[in-house]
Design an enzyme around this catalytic site. Structure first.
Site, mmCIF file in Angstrom:
data_model
loop_
_atom_site.group_PDB
_atom_site.id
_atom_site.type_symbol
_atom_site.label_atom_id
_atom_site.label_comp_id
_atom_site.label_asym_id
_atom_site.label_seq_id
_atom_site.Cartn_x
_atom_site.Cartn_y
_atom_site.Cartn_z
ATOM 1 N N ASN A 132 55.266 -3.428 71.518
ATOM 2 C CA ASN A 132 56.331 -2.496 71.129
ATOM 3 C C ASN A 132 55.851 -1.406 70.171
ATOM 4 O O ASN A 132 56.604 -0.494 69.852
ATOM 5 C CB ASN A 132 57.480 -3.266 70.464
ATOM 6 C CG ASN A 132 57.041 -3.959 69.190
ATOM 7 O OD1 ASN A 132 56.036 -4.674 69.189
ATOM 8 N ND2 ASN A 132 57.765 -3.767 68.107
ATOM 9 N N SER A 133 54.592 -1.490 69.709
ATOM 10 C CA SER A 133 54.105 -0.473 68.779
ATOM 11 C C SER A 133 52.584 -0.413 68.814
ATOM 12 O O SER A 133 51.918 -1.278 69.390
ATOM 13 C CB SER A 133 54.571 -0.796 67.345
ATOM 14 O OG SER A 133 54.012 -2.023 66.912
ATOM 15 N N ILE A 153 51.547 -8.160 77.486
ATOM 16 C CA ILE A 153 50.959 -7.627 76.254
ATOM 17 C C ILE A 153 51.775 -8.113 75.069
ATOM 18 O O ILE A 153 52.957 -7.782 74.949
ATOM 19 C CB ILE A 153 50.936 -6.082 76.263
ATOM 20 C CG1 ILE A 153 50.209 -5.552 77.506
ATOM 21 C CG2 ILE A 153 50.282 -5.550 74.988
ATOM 22 C CD1 ILE A 153 50.284 -4.041 77.664
ATOM 23 N N THR A 154 51.172 -8.902 74.202
ATOM 24 C CA THR A 154 51.890 -9.317 72.995
ATOM 25 C C THR A 154 51.873 -8.165 71.995
ATOM 26 O O THR A 154 50.906 -7.421 71.891
ATOM 27 C CB THR A 154 51.251 -10.564 72.351
ATOM 28 O OG1 THR A 154 49.941 -10.246 71.880
ATOM 29 C CG2 THR A 154 51.169 -11.713 73.346
ATOM 30 N N GLY A 155 52.994 -8.011 71.286
ATOM 31 C CA GLY A 155 53.089 -6.906 70.335
ATOM 32 C C GLY A 155 53.036 -5.551 71.005
ATOM 33 O O GLY A 155 52.547 -4.580 70.425
ATOM 34 N N TYR A 167 42.459 -12.508 56.608
ATOM 35 C CA TYR A 167 42.461 -11.682 57.824
ATOM 36 C C TYR A 167 41.105 -11.757 58.527
ATOM 37 O O TYR A 167 41.042 -11.923 59.756
ATOM 38 C CB TYR A 167 42.792 -10.238 57.448
ATOM 39 C CG TYR A 167 42.773 -9.286 58.607
ATOM 40 C CD1 TYR A 167 43.820 -9.253 59.528
ATOM 41 C CD2 TYR A 167 41.706 -8.408 58.798
ATOM 42 C CE1 TYR A 167 43.802 -8.376 60.603
ATOM 43 C CE2 TYR A 167 41.680 -7.527 59.858
ATOM 44 C CZ TYR A 167 42.735 -7.521 60.761
ATOM 45 O OH TYR A 167 42.697 -6.653 61.833
#
Length: 311
Positions: free
Chosen positions: A43-44, A39-41, A192
């Site tokens: 940590n939150s 899973i990238t990212g 975005y």
């Protein structure tokens, strides 16, 4: 009479907020024992909630992010909440293509399995540039994950049936890609939107090139009537963060709910029937016609190969 109007208005606001926050939960209880998930990212935000949920199902979960201190703290929290010790961290900076290549080399040496890849990490609309001189949104949200997925695709095929889940956003509908300026970096919101549209085309093309090879691909928008209380505001000023936090508390759904569709696409047999599909609230959703253009998806893939020097 004024008091009565106040009560009615308060109740109306309460039920509107309750309606906005109503979401489907993934009810599939499938275990993932023996599976390896990246899973990238992780940590939150949605990534961390996804990591907790999948670790609880018995998977070996690897979170990939660039901040080692935040990652180590997140690993401790994920282990505590999931009651699993099979969670670890690997350093990855999606804004640096050399870091992506180094990460993949290390991952393939250390890990013999990869069953599910969750391309979760993302940047909001910021007028910044990556180490390789791409706009931060396009470079991180699309190109970084594009290179990462391609370099790990052989391992995903070896571990088939496997899955690639890429987070996108319903804001894709407000822009179209300009192949004369893929690196567009002028208006933050439009930058975005384009990166999220690129995520959708990317997910569709992964499904096309892996058809019949045991790899399925899904694009996921984590919300429907509202957005998710993720940590994207950390890239802005304190005053802006305070203002947005109030708005998010009132109208946005918690990350635990935002992660449900990701979890669904990771475990559901029904989802596997819709490779290349776009999912909202744990079910397939319809894209705008321009976002289903296979020729544009292929053109973006070929352009991305050139941009990241992928032979």
């Amino acid at each position: 009479m004024y008091f009565l109007y106040t009560i009615i208005a308060s109740l109306a606001v309460f039920f509107i907020l309750k309606w906005l926050k109503k979401r489907r939960y993934c009810t599939d209880l499938r275990r993932l024992d023996g599976k390896t998930i990246l899973i990238t990212g992780g940590n939150s935000g949605i990534g961390k909630e996804t990591a907790i949920a999948l670790a609880m199902r018995g998977a070996r979960v690897i979170i990939a992010c660039r901040d080692s201190d935040k990652a180590e703290k997140a690993v401790r929290e994920i282990k505590l909440k999931s009651h699993s010790l099979n969670v670890l961290y690997m350093e990855l900076d999606l804004a640096n293509l050399s870091s992506v290549r180094d990460f993949c080399k290390s991952f393939l040496q250390r890990e013999k399995k990869l069953d599910i890849l969750v391309n979760n990490a993302g940047m909001p609309g910021v007028l910044e540039w990556t180490d390789n001189n791409f706009s931060m949104c396009f470079g991180v949200n699309h190109l970084g994950h594009f290179l990462l997925t391609n370099l790990l695709l052989p391992r995903l095929k070896e571990c088939a049936p496997s899955r690639v889940i890429t987070l996108t956003c319903s804001s894709y509908k407000y822009q179209k890609l300009d192949f004369q300026d893929l690196n567009y970096n002028q208006l933050p919101f439009f930058t975005y939107c384009r990166s999220k549209l690129a995520n959708i085309y990317f997910s569709q093309e992964v499904a096309r090139i892996t058809e019949g090879k045991g790899v399925t691909s899904y694009a996921v928008h984590p919300g429907k009537r509202s957005f998710v209380q993720s940590g994207w505001t950390c890239h802005y000023s304190i005053l802006f963060r305070m203002l947005v936090q109030v708005i998010m508390w009132m109208f946005f759904v918690p990350c635990e709910i935002g992660a449900q569709t990701v979890i669904y696409c990771a475990v559901s047999d029904e989802a596997a029937k819709h490779s290349g599909g776009y999912f909202i609230d744990c079910r397939p959703a319809t894209l705008r016609p321009f976002a289903r253009d296979a020729a544009v998806a292929k053109k973006l893939w070929e352009a991305s190969e050139r941009l990241v020097n992928l032979a």
